[in-house]
Design an enzyme around this catalytic site. Structure first.
Site, mmCIF file in Angstrom:
data_model
loop_
_atom_site.group_PDB
_atom_site.id
_atom_site.type_symbol
_atom_site.label_atom_id
_atom_site.label_comp_id
_atom_site.label_asym_id
_atom_site.label_seq_id
_atom_site.Cartn_x
_atom_site.Cartn_y
_atom_site.Cartn_z
ATOM 1 N N LYS A 76 -12.651 -14.010 -40.474
ATOM 2 C CA LYS A 76 -11.895 -13.810 -39.000
ATOM 3 C C LYS A 76 -10.643 -13.646 -39.458
ATOM 4 O O LYS A 76 -9.621 -14.382 -39.265
ATOM 5 C CB LYS A 76 -11.954 -15.343 -38.305
ATOM 6 C CG LYS A 76 -11.566 -15.251 -36.707
ATOM 7 C CD LYS A 76 -12.054 -16.200 -35.798
ATOM 8 C CE LYS A 76 -11.295 -16.090 -34.563
ATOM 9 N NZ LYS A 76 -11.638 -17.204 -33.970
ATOM 10 N N GLU A 93 -9.074 -14.422 -26.963
ATOM 11 C CA GLU A 93 -10.210 -13.900 -27.810
ATOM 12 C C GLU A 93 -11.464 -13.391 -27.155
ATOM 13 O O GLU A 93 -12.127 -12.636 -27.557
ATOM 14 C CB GLU A 93 -10.557 -14.971 -28.904
ATOM 15 C CG GLU A 93 -9.476 -15.626 -29.690
ATOM 16 C CD GLU A 93 -9.747 -16.764 -30.612
ATOM 17 O OE1 GLU A 93 -9.963 -16.617 -31.895
ATOM 18 O OE2 GLU A 93 -9.961 -17.739 -30.292
ATOM 19 N N GLU A 114 -18.331 -21.444 -37.214
ATOM 20 C CA GLU A 114 -19.345 -21.865 -37.842
ATOM 21 C C GLU A 114 -20.639 -21.891 -37.001
ATOM 22 O O GLU A 114 -21.733 -21.748 -37.788
ATOM 23 C CB GLU A 114 -18.938 -23.529 -37.877
ATOM 24 C CG GLU A 114 -17.841 -24.143 -38.781
ATOM 25 C CD GLU A 114 -16.323 -23.923 -38.226
ATOM 26 O OE1 GLU A 114 -15.422 -24.524 -38.712
ATOM 27 O OE2 GLU A 114 -16.207 -23.299 -37.206
ATOM 28 N N TYR A 123 -32.667 -4.625 -46.365
ATOM 29 C CA TYR A 123 -31.324 -4.789 -46.165
ATOM 30 C C TYR A 123 -30.753 -4.099 -45.016
ATOM 31 O O TYR A 123 -29.850 -4.429 -44.375
ATOM 32 C CB TYR A 123 -30.465 -4.742 -47.267
ATOM 33 C CG TYR A 123 -30.630 -3.627 -48.142
ATOM 34 C CD1 TYR A 123 -29.802 -2.542 -47.904
ATOM 35 C CD2 TYR A 123 -31.367 -3.683 -49.306
ATOM 36 C CE1 TYR A 123 -29.954 -1.353 -48.626
ATOM 37 C CE2 TYR A 123 -31.294 -2.453 -50.112
ATOM 38 C CZ TYR A 123 -30.766 -1.390 -49.743
ATOM 39 O OH TYR A 123 -30.841 -0.218 -50.497
#
Length: 119
Positions: free
Chosen positions: A98, A21, A73, A53
């Protein structure tokens, strides 16, 4: 509270606990809900009195593409912290997707959702 919502912000990041990863990277997708009072901006038609934004989107994708972390997290918390730096934003909900997580069974998505406000 009023809401400004951004869905499907995408960037390539190198987050995760596995070496593959970190080396290969993968696409992460983020949804945001910014909670704020839009009345000051609306009353004066003034962009400086709301959350821009476009800028938030750029900041979030930079975090995704930036310094790797082990956990989504942690990524969600970094994104929330950045969103709360905008003066108009009182609370934020961050969902990190993910979709290419290293799971050995068929799945559609993995998400972490956090809700944070000013301390």
């Amino acid at each position: 509270m009023d809401r400004v919502t951004l869905r499907g912000l995408r960037a390539r990041g190198h987050h995760g606990v596995f070496e593959r990863e970190r080396v290969e990277g993968q696409t992460f997708v983020v949804d945001l809900v910014l909670y704020l009072d839009t009345r000051p901006a609306a009353s004066g038609d003034d962009l400086t009195r709301t959350a821009h934004y476009g800028i938030v989107a750029e900041e979030v994708t930079a975090i995704i593409a930036g310094e790797p972390v082990d956990l989504i997290e942690t990524l969600a918390q970094r994104i929330a912290d950045q969103c709360l730096k905008h003066a108009a934003v009182e609370e934020v909900e961050v969902t990190v997707h993910k979709p290419d997580a290293p799971i050995t069974v068929p799945f559609d998505d993995v998400t972490v959702t956090i809700h944070r406000g000013r301390a």
